[in-house]
Design a protein around this motif. Structure first.
Motif, PDB file in Angstrom:
ATOM      1  N   SER A  78      13.322   9.263  24.216  1.00  0.00           N
ATOM      2  CA  SER A  78      13.218   9.914  25.527  1.00  0.00           C
ATOM      3  C   SER A  78      12.993  11.410  25.431  1.00  0.00           C
ATOM      4  N   ALA A  79      13.122  11.974  24.222  1.00  0.00           N
ATOM      5  CA  ALA A  79      13.010  13.426  24.049  1.00  0.00           C
ATOM      6  C   ALA A  79      12.797  13.725  22.573  1.00  0.00           C
ATOM      7  N   MET A  85      17.649  18.750  24.511  1.00  0.00           N
ATOM      8  CA  MET A  85      17.177  17.784  25.497  1.00  0.00           C
ATOM      9  C   MET A  85      17.500  16.363  25.054  1.00  0.00           C
ATOM     10  N   LYS A  89      19.938  13.729  26.943  1.00  0.00           N
ATOM     11  CA  LYS A  89      19.485  12.394  27.337  1.00  0.00           C
ATOM     12  C   LYS A  89      20.455  11.324  26.833  1.00  0.00           C
ATOM     13  N   LEU A 168       7.821   9.330  30.702  1.00  0.00           N
ATOM     14  CA  LEU A 168       8.555  10.533  31.072  1.00  0.00           C
ATOM     15  C   LEU A 168       8.035  11.099  32.390  1.00  0.00           C
ATOM     16  N   GLU A 171       8.706  16.563  34.968  1.00  0.00           N
ATOM     17  CA  GLU A 171       9.772  17.521  34.654  1.00  0.00           C
ATOM     18  C   GLU A 171      10.260  17.358  33.225  1.00  0.00           C
ATOM     19  N   ASP A 172      10.428  16.103  32.783  1.00  0.00           N
ATOM     20  CA  ASP A 172      10.867  15.855  31.407  1.00  0.00           C
ATOM     21  C   ASP A 172       9.826  16.334  30.403  1.00  0.00           C
ATOM     22  N   LYS A 173       8.567  16.135  30.712  1.00  0.00           N
ATOM     23  CA  LYS A 173       7.513  16.595  29.811  1.00  0.00           C
ATOM     24  C   LYS A 173       7.538  18.112  29.686  1.00  0.00           C
ATOM     25  N   THR A 175      10.188  20.016  30.125  1.00  0.00           N
ATOM     26  CA  THR A 175      11.392  20.348  29.362  1.00  0.00           C
ATOM     27  C   THR A 175      11.159  20.112  27.873  1.00  0.00           C
TER      28      THR A 175
END
Length: 353
Positions: A78-79, A85, A89, A168, A171-173, A175
């Motif tokens: 996920s990160a 990050m 997660k 993702l 926003e996650d991308k 971050t």
């Protein structure tokens, strides 16, 4: 390991396939060798459940509690691995502990990075883009300020190592794109805030790396019982300096010799019976690295205390193993299926006559 999860169902399928094929076999059944081979294969398939042992062939009330989850370098599906990050997660997964990798920099700061051979920064940072003609061989070649000037997230979006980037959010991308290499102190502060344990490998390149690491942990103010100390080097020193650390061993002989209570081994290193024996002795058994739901189910049935995983986002939602069946139920299905198969084959044989 896979055969332990699928063997009962493979046998059911084999009986079905054997029954369907019998019609063809019976057409040349007068040949003695073919008949003999068919009878031997049939007997083997019908009776193989006598040798099948799966941890999930148990009564539901005997099912152990669900293993706790340890985030392998955070939540690397996920990160970007070993970034704040990624660990944040893993908090969303309700992990028992953060698993990471610690190295010591030139200026005696501890930082998080798994790769530790020449070119150790190249896989998970943009160091090659910034310094195309320089190879950094080990952690003691660089300072923490240098390390944290590198980007540690863009590689994840570009290479998509687990084919999960498309899942993702925007926003996650964003971050992920702005991640840097964390210090151990930053991770300890996060763990302290959420009361999550920390377990790590220490890739040492200097004589005093153990002492430096212990000092950083103690100075952070984290509860010592949240530190699962795994590195074997200078373990006796660590026990004296930080008696509150939980000592974790990577093999059974060291565990026994030190009367330990925590074992951390590969998922295929222990048999089901051994896991259950250790649990009866109040030994917590953590198994790594477990990513698939079927494997997690099998180790759940076997009695693992916890597993280290890349896919905590998948395993956290499992409320029960993929399947659990009492031995008596399995025996009833097995015998019934065999009897039905034999009766069908007798009918097919008679029709052929």
């Amino acid at each position: 390991v896979l055969h332990k999860a699928t063997a009962p169902f493979l046998q059911f399928g084999a009986v079905g396939a054997l029954t369907l094929l019998s019609w063809i076999i019976f057409q040349s059944f007068n040949a003695f060798l073919i008949a003999l081979i068919f009878l031997v294969v049939s007997a083997a398939i019908f009776l193989c459940p006598l040798l099948i042992k799966s941890p999930c062939l148990i009564a539901v009330e005997e099912l152990p509690e669900k293993p706790k989850l340890i985030g392998h370098r955070g939540a690397p599906m996920s990160a970007p691995e070993n970034t704040l990050m990624s660990f944040n997660k893993s908090i969303e997964c309700g992990v028992l502990a953060f698993e990471t990798d610690v190295q010591i920099s030139k200026d005696k700061a501890a930082f998080l990075m798994h790769d530790h051979k020449p070119g150790f920064l190249e896989r998970t940072t943009n160091v090659k883009a910034k310094f195309p003609h320089t190879t950094f061989n080990q952690s003691s070649d660089v300072t923490l300020n240098f390390l944290q000037s590198l980007n540690a997230g863009e590689w994840f979006l570009k290479t998509d190592p687990h084919q999960t980037v498309s899942q993702l959010s925007a926003e996650d991308k964003m971050t992920a794109r702005n991640q840097v290499i964390p210090s151990l102190l930053q991770l300890l502060q996060l763990a302290k805030q959420h009361e999550i344990s920390v377990i790590f490998d220490l890739y040492s390149s200097g004589e005093n790396d153990t002492e430096i690491t212990v000092d950083i942990i103690l100075d952070s103010g984290i509860n010592q019982s949240l530190i699962l100390w795994l590195p074997p080097h200078r373990r006796e020193y660590v026990k004296r300096r930080a008696p509150g650390f939980i000592q974790v061993y990577s093999n059974e002989s060291d565990l026994i010799n030190n009367t330990g209570r925590y074992l951390n081994v590969a998922y295929n290193a222990l048999s089901r019976d051994k896991i259950r024996e250790l649990r009866r002795q109040n030994v917590s058994v953590n198994l790594w690295v477990v990513n698939e739901q079927w494997l997690f189910s099998l180790l759940w049935c076997a009695g693992a205390s916890s597993v280290t995983t890349n896919s905590c986002h998948l395993l956290k939602d499992m409320e029960h193993p993929d399947w659990v069946m009492t031995p008596s139920t399995y025996m009833a299905i097995w015998i019934s299926l065999d009897v039905i198969s034999v009766l069908i084959m007798i009918c097919l044989y008679v029709i052929q006559l």
